[in-house]
Design a protein around this motif. Structure first.
Motif, short mmCIF file in Angstrom:
data_model
loop_
_atom_site.label_atom_id
_atom_site.label_comp_id
_atom_site.label_asym_id
_atom_site.label_seq_id
_atom_site.Cartn_x
_atom_site.Cartn_y
_atom_site.Cartn_z
N VAL A 55 1.05 -1.13 0.07
CA VAL A 55 0.11 0.08 0.19
C VAL A 55 0.81 1.43 0.03
O VAL A 55 2.18 1.64 0.35
N THR A 56 0.40 2.07 -1.08
CA THR A 56 1.81 3.33 -1.00
C THR A 56 0.60 4.49 -0.64
O THR A 56 -0.57 4.22 -1.14
N VAL A 57 1.14 5.62 -0.22
CA VAL A 57 0.49 7.18 -0.20
C VAL A 57 1.15 7.95 -0.84
O VAL A 57 3.22 7.65 -0.45
N GLY A 58 0.67 9.33 -0.73
CA GLY A 58 1.82 10.54 -1.46
C GLY A 58 1.96 11.43 0.39
O GLY A 58 1.09 11.79 0.64
N LEU A 59 3.31 11.92 0.79
CA LEU A 59 3.46 12.44 1.30
C LEU A 59 3.73 14.09 0.80
O LEU A 59 5.32 13.92 0.07
N GLU A 60 3.88 15.27 1.14
CA GLU A 60 4.25 16.17 0.22
C GLU A 60 4.46 16.93 1.39
O GLU A 60 3.98 18.43 2.39
N PRO A 61 5.99 17.36 2.11
CA PRO A 61 5.58 18.33 3.21
C PRO A 61 5.72 19.85 3.30
O PRO A 61 5.70 19.98 1.75
N ALA A 62 5.61 20.43 3.82
CA ALA A 62 5.03 22.30 3.63
C ALA A 62 6.54 23.13 3.39
O ALA A 62 6.41 23.90 2.78
N ARG A 63 7.30 22.34 3.90
CA ARG A 63 8.44 23.68 3.99
C ARG A 63 9.79 22.27 3.94
O ARG A 63 9.64 21.32 4.73
N TRP A 64 11.04 23.10 4.68
CA TRP A 64 12.03 22.46 4.37
C TRP A 64 12.48 21.38 5.69
O TRP A 64 11.82 22.15 7.17
N GLY A 65 13.31 20.81 6.24
CA GLY A 65 13.05 20.18 7.68
C GLY A 65 13.60 18.77 7.72
O GLY A 65 13.00 17.90 5.98
N ARG A 66 13.50 17.89 8.57
CA ARG A 66 13.32 16.31 8.62
C ARG A 66 12.05 16.44 9.03
O ARG A 66 11.67 16.82 10.34
N TYR A 67 11.49 15.35 8.15
CA TYR A 67 10.25 14.82 8.92
C TYR A 67 10.41 13.59 9.24
O TYR A 67 11.08 12.34 8.45
N GLU A 68 9.83 13.03 10.34
CA GLU A 68 9.64 11.67 11.22
C GLU A 68 8.65 10.98 11.56
O GLU A 68 7.57 12.10 12.19
N THR A 69 8.54 9.93 10.31
CA THR A 69 6.66 9.96 10.53
C THR A 69 6.15 8.67 10.97
O THR A 69 4.83 9.14 10.91
N GLY A 70 7.45 8.14 12.43
CA GLY A 70 6.18 7.81 13.38
C GLY A 70 5.82 6.57 12.73
O GLY A 70 6.41 5.97 11.87
N HIS A 71 5.93 5.72 13.49
CA HIS A 71 5.17 3.94 13.27
C HIS A 71 3.97 3.47 13.22
O HIS A 71 3.08 4.30 13.74
N PRO A 72 3.93 3.77 11.76
CA PRO A 72 2.02 4.21 11.03
C PRO A 72 1.47 2.78 11.64
O PRO A 72 1.81 1.20 11.94
N GLY A 73 -0.12 3.33 11.51
CA GLY A 73 -0.85 1.94 12.20
C GLY A 73 -0.76 0.83 10.82
O GLY A 73 -1.61 1.17 9.99
#
Length: 446
Positions: A134-152
């Motif tokens: 399964v796939t989802v698209g992620l578009e961050p709003a601005r620069w930086g590092r994003y930790e998605t966490g553990h998805p359910g």
């Protein structure tokens, strides 16, 4: 996104095996069907037994679809584990179950990320996933590092009777700031390097015309100007100015991260975008660019040039730490080479920062102060619409007035100050610096 062939293709991305458990729907179907059948038998009501037929069918279907205990329990792989993108790009995050049994569904949801856009919304997806992905698209709003966490993630059979709760690994998305194209001249009239794109005052091999003079012994034949030679009947050559590079030092002040009353961008956002645009502009000229942070949020970048240096600077900017407290120790610049073009990106509020700005000018640097203080902070317009009973907005107005007096004194020392408002912010300043330094000067004799 193509799924990996096995869990080993993504180190650390698998979850511990989890056994299938009966769902509440299966338990309700089984329990209610037995209860209704017993009640129908006790009351001798065959018609009442008809009410249990759908429940019995679902319970029988779930029992028939029960997982084979001899098969391995499902595992999950998160792809990609780490990824780097640029602002405005979309990254596909996927969960792959390589040993997914046939006719099973995957239900996944990512939570806990702010300032991001998901496709589908909220990062929730339910799919039959014949390939186990399964796939989802992620578009961050601005620069930086994003930790998605553990998805359910849940694996559910087609009857909805058996379910396995999986714990996928987290993904780390690094978003590099978008380096805008800086408009304007280079601001360099006295380059200090050996090769590059800036026209110097030294005559030699280049493309900028200096003058046309008579031929001298040692002049190259390819420099002969045949048009003037044929007209004067004497050999003349074309003289040009050499083209050189220079050293560019970008100094950042990250001691404080000032907020914007309109919640658009902070002073740290302006600093990062200014560094990216300035670095790209001068690396395009072939100059050596270095970055020095007076605080602790950014890392240092040694002087170098070329596309690799630009990628390194963007990578360092994307790792900027926002969560550090303010008022940390200052790390001053040790020294600068005379003639170095210095861009000083700062809100210009701290007296220690002003001292560093003046010190770099005294060391021989060609200093430009880039004001990264949010434009709406401490303005009368913001004060008019304020409902803050703690008088914080009034205090910022007074602080900005005090700062304006300090900046006026800085400009009297010959250091131009310009506010960062996008890629066109430095155009007029750089053009004026280049014109002023290359203008003829009158010398006064004794």
């Amino acid at each position: 996104m193509s799924p990996p062939s096995s869990p080993a293709s993504s180190p650390g991305g698998g979850s511990p095996p989890t056994a299938f458990d009966p769902t509440s729907a299966f338990a309700r179907s089984t329990g209610l069907s037995l209860l209704v059948l017993l009640l129908a038998a006790a009351l001798a009501r065959p018609d009442l037994a008809l009410l249990a037929v759908p429940l019995v069918v679902h319970a029988a279907w779930g029992w028939w679809r029960r997982p084979d205990p001899s098969l391995p329990d499902p595992t999950v792989v998160t792809v990609p584990q780490r990824v780097g993108i640029t602002e405005g790009e979309v990254v596909d995050l996927g969960l792959h179950v390589p040993d997914l049994p046939a006719h099973h569904w995957l239900s996944a949801q990512w939570t806990g990320l702010v300032q991001t856009t998901w496709d589908p919304p909220l990062g929730a997806v339910v799919d039959s996933a014949p390939d186990g992905t399964v796939t989802v698209g992620l578009e961050p709003a601005r620069w930086g590092r994003y930790e998605t966490g553990h998805p359910g993630l849940q694996v559910v059979d087609s009857s909805g009777s058996w379910r396995a709760e999986l714990r996928p690994a987290s993904s780390l998305v690094t978003v590099r700031p978008l380096a805008a194209t800086l408009h304007g001249a280079s601001g360099v009239a006295r380059p200090i390097g050996l090769t590059g794109a800036h026209t110097s005052s030294v005559r030699g091999d280049g493309t900028q015309l200096a003058d046309i003079r008579e031929y001298r012994t040692g002049d190259r034949l390819r420099r002969i100007n045949w048009r003037v030679t044929s007209r004067t009947q004497r050999l003349h050559v074309t003289s040009t100015f050499t083209e050189r590079d220079t050293d560019v030092l970008v100094v950042t002040d990250t001691l404080r991260d000032l907020p914007d009353p309109h919640q658009t961008s902070t002073s740290l956002d302006a600093t990062v975008r200014a560094v990216a645009a300035i670095s790209q502009h001068y690396i395009g000229f072939g100059d050596r660019v270095a970055v020095h942070d007076l605080g602790r949020r950014l890392g240092h970048v040694r002087a170098a040039t070329g596309p690799r240096q630009m990628r390194l600077i963007l990578e360092v900017l994307s790792r900027t730490v926002r969560e550090l407290p303010d008022h940390v120790a200052l790390r001053p610049v040790a020294s600068v080479r005379s003639g170095t073009l210095v861009f000083f990106c700062s809100p210009l509020l701290d007296d220690r920062i002003i001292d560093q700005l003046v010190r770099l000018r005294q060391l021989g640097g060609e200093v430009i102060a880039v004001d990264t203080m949010p434009a709406a902070l401490g303005t009368i317009e913001t004060l008019r619409g304020s409902r803050n009973r703690a008088f914080l907005d009034e205090a910022w107005v007074l602080r900005r007035l005090q700062r304006d007096e300090v900046l006026a004194g800085v400009e009297r020392l010959g250091i131009p100050v310009t506010a960062w408002r996008g890629p066109t912010s430095l155009g007029s300043v750089l053009l004026a610096m280049e014109a002023a330094r290359s203008a003829p000067r009158r010398t006064v004799g004794r």
